[in-house]
Design a protein around this motif. Structure first.
Motif, PDB file in Angstrom:
ATOM      1  N   HIS A  84       0.491   2.143   3.451  1.00  0.00           N
ATOM      2  CA  HIS A  84       1.497   1.648   3.980  1.00  0.00           C
ATOM      3  C   HIS A  84       0.914   0.710   5.173  1.00  0.00           C
ATOM      4  N   VAL A  85      -0.083   0.999   5.762  1.00  0.00           N
ATOM      5  CA  VAL A  85      -0.555   0.367   7.023  1.00  0.00           C
ATOM      6  C   VAL A  85      -1.981  -0.396   6.456  1.00  0.00           C
ATOM      7  N   THR A  86      -2.896   0.558   6.138  1.00  0.00           N
ATOM      8  CA  THR A  86      -4.319   0.040   6.192  1.00  0.00           C
ATOM      9  C   THR A  86      -4.260  -0.845   4.880  1.00  0.00           C
ATOM     10  N   LEU A  87      -4.358  -0.529   3.599  1.00  0.00           N
ATOM     11  CA  LEU A  87      -4.312  -1.298   2.523  1.00  0.00           C
ATOM     12  C   LEU A  87      -3.660  -2.735   2.349  1.00  0.00           C
ATOM     13  N   PRO A  88      -2.101  -2.753   2.920  1.00  0.00           N
ATOM     14  CA  PRO A  88      -1.704  -4.084   2.891  1.00  0.00           C
ATOM     15  C   PRO A  88      -2.595  -5.197   3.922  1.00  0.00           C
ATOM     16  N   HIS A  89      -2.867  -4.883   4.779  1.00  0.00           N
ATOM     17  CA  HIS A  89      -3.809  -5.408   5.674  1.00  0.00           C
ATOM     18  C   HIS A  89      -5.101  -5.802   4.899  1.00  0.00           C
ATOM     19  N   LEU A  90      -5.556  -4.989   4.060  1.00  0.00           N
ATOM     20  CA  LEU A  90      -6.912  -5.255   3.588  1.00  0.00           C
ATOM     21  C   LEU A  90      -6.753  -5.979   2.109  1.00  0.00           C
ATOM     22  N   VAL A  91      -5.424  -6.620   1.612  1.00  0.00           N
ATOM     23  CA  VAL A  91      -5.407  -7.257   0.270  1.00  0.00           C
ATOM     24  C   VAL A  91      -6.300  -8.466   0.414  1.00  0.00           C
ATOM     25  N   PRO A  92      -6.256  -9.166   1.292  1.00  0.00           N
ATOM     26  CA  PRO A  92      -7.090 -10.620   1.107  1.00  0.00           C
ATOM     27  C   PRO A  92      -8.556 -10.089   0.959  1.00  0.00           C
ATOM     28  N   VAL A  93      -9.115  -9.215   1.531  1.00  0.00           N
ATOM     29  CA  VAL A  93     -10.372  -8.956   1.418  1.00  0.00           C
ATOM     30  C   VAL A  93     -10.596  -8.076   0.016  1.00  0.00           C
ATOM     31  N   LEU A  94      -9.853  -7.289  -0.235  1.00  0.00           N
ATOM     32  CA  LEU A  94      -9.928  -6.737  -1.648  1.00  0.00           C
ATOM     33  C   LEU A  94      -9.876  -7.721  -2.680  1.00  0.00           C
ATOM     34  N   LEU A  95      -9.011  -8.895  -2.706  1.00  0.00           N
ATOM     35  CA  LEU A  95      -9.095  -9.929  -3.553  1.00  0.00           C
ATOM     36  C   LEU A  95     -10.356 -10.592  -3.325  1.00  0.00           C
ATOM     37  N   PHE A  96     -11.022 -10.941  -2.345  1.00  0.00           N
ATOM     38  CA  PHE A  96     -12.129 -11.626  -2.248  1.00  0.00           C
ATOM     39  C   PHE A  96     -13.433 -10.827  -2.949  1.00  0.00           C
ATOM     40  N   ALA A  97     -13.353  -9.481  -2.822  1.00  0.00           N
ATOM     41  CA  ALA A  97     -14.343  -8.414  -3.192  1.00  0.00           C
ATOM     42  C   ALA A  97     -14.178  -8.497  -4.477  1.00  0.00           C
TER      43      ALA A  97
END
Length: 296
Positions: A189-202
């Motif tokens: 609920h905290v870490t993954l939502p903020h990583l969404v743009p980076v995960l999409l880029f990767a």
């Protein structure tokens, strides 16, 4: 101000794309003028080409397995490095340095390490009474061996994940902890939502790279088969062993520069372009709409 960028885009992207589209409807060997043949290249591609199906399936395998495994491994290592207290810079350098090794050198080193007869990996396994597999000489293990290589050189993605993890506000972890959230809930609920743009880029860059996967597979096939060259003079090495490492990009290279069938190679390239575009648009629409604000 944007004129140089526009000119570069037209010269190095739009013109080659339109030229490839035109050549895909022709018979062209680079020696004589192209001859219009309509849809014959595409008809042959979808109905008669003996190896395009195998090459497409191998490429799909790399997209489905190598990309997620590489992303998950990079994210896991980045998560561990965030928690390192001592020698943090040294550990980051250790995991990032393999990404600086040239692809050809890294593949040659891996094929040597996993050599079934003289490689150090099988020698260590033999000390524990385990008969080492054939690795790059086994059709069932050749692709997984390249996945291990991709995990070893995942430092470029890892360093981006590391920066993103360090950018997550500490206050959010503290607030969620006060609300009773455990470690797993904080990650979801905290870490993954903020990583969404980076995960999409990767994910997008990883899928594009996997669809164009060429150098590592070609070099691994050549070195494992004992042939150092790639192309018409080493057709037996392409895809070794048993076409298990034959990728779609390699087949474009073989048909275009090995057999001088540039028209047909252009048709193969256009199909790859369409597939890559569809996958990228799908990922952008499905994942790109998921923002941290919506997740919270």
């Amino acid at each position: 101000m944007i004129t140089p960028a526009v000119i570069g885009l037209l010269v190095f992207f739009v013109y080659p794309l339109l030229a490839s589209l035109w050549y895909s409807f022709t018979s062209y060997n680079l020696m004589s003028p192209p001859q219009w043949i309509g849809l014959r290249n595409y008809t042959y591609l979808f109905t008669q080409d003996p190896k395009v199906g195998k090459a497409a399936l191998n490429t799909l395998w790399f997209v489905v397995f190598m990309v997620p495994i590489r992303i998950v491994s990079a994210l896991a290592v980045a998560g561990l490095l965030v928690r390192v207290r001592r020698a943090r810079g040294s550990w980051r350098s250790v995991f990032y340095l393999p990404a600086l090794v040239p692809p050809v050198a890294s593949v040659v080193a891996f094929v040597f390490l996993f050599n079934p007869g003289t490689g150090p990996v099988n020698r260590v396994l033999h000390l524990f009474g385990v008969d080492g597999p054939l690795w790059f000489n086994d059709p069932a293990l050749a692709k997984p061996s390249l996945v291990l290589l991709s995990v070893w050189v995942m430092g470029d993605i890892m360093i981006i994940f590391l920066a993103s993890l360090l950018d997550v506000p500490r206050e959010l972890y503290e607030a969620s902890s006060l609300d009773g959230a455990n470690g797993a809930q904080q990650v979801v609920h905290v870490t993954l939502p903020h990583l969404v743009p980076v995960l999409l880029f990767a994910g997008v860059t990883g899928v594009i790279a996997a669809l164009q996967y060429f150098t590592e597979a070609a070099v691994a096939s050549g070195v494992a088969s004992g042939k150092a060259t790639i192309g018409a003079g080493a057709s037996a090495a392409i895809g070794y062993p048993d076409d298990s490492l034959l990728t779609y990009a390699q087949w474009i290279y073989v048909r275009g520069f090995g057999n001088f069938q540039f028209g047909y190679a252009s048709a193969l390239a256009m199909v790859l372009f369409v597939v890559a575009s569809v996958l990228v648009v799908f990922m952008m629409r499905r994942v790109g709409a998921y923002t941290p604000s919506e997740a919270s």
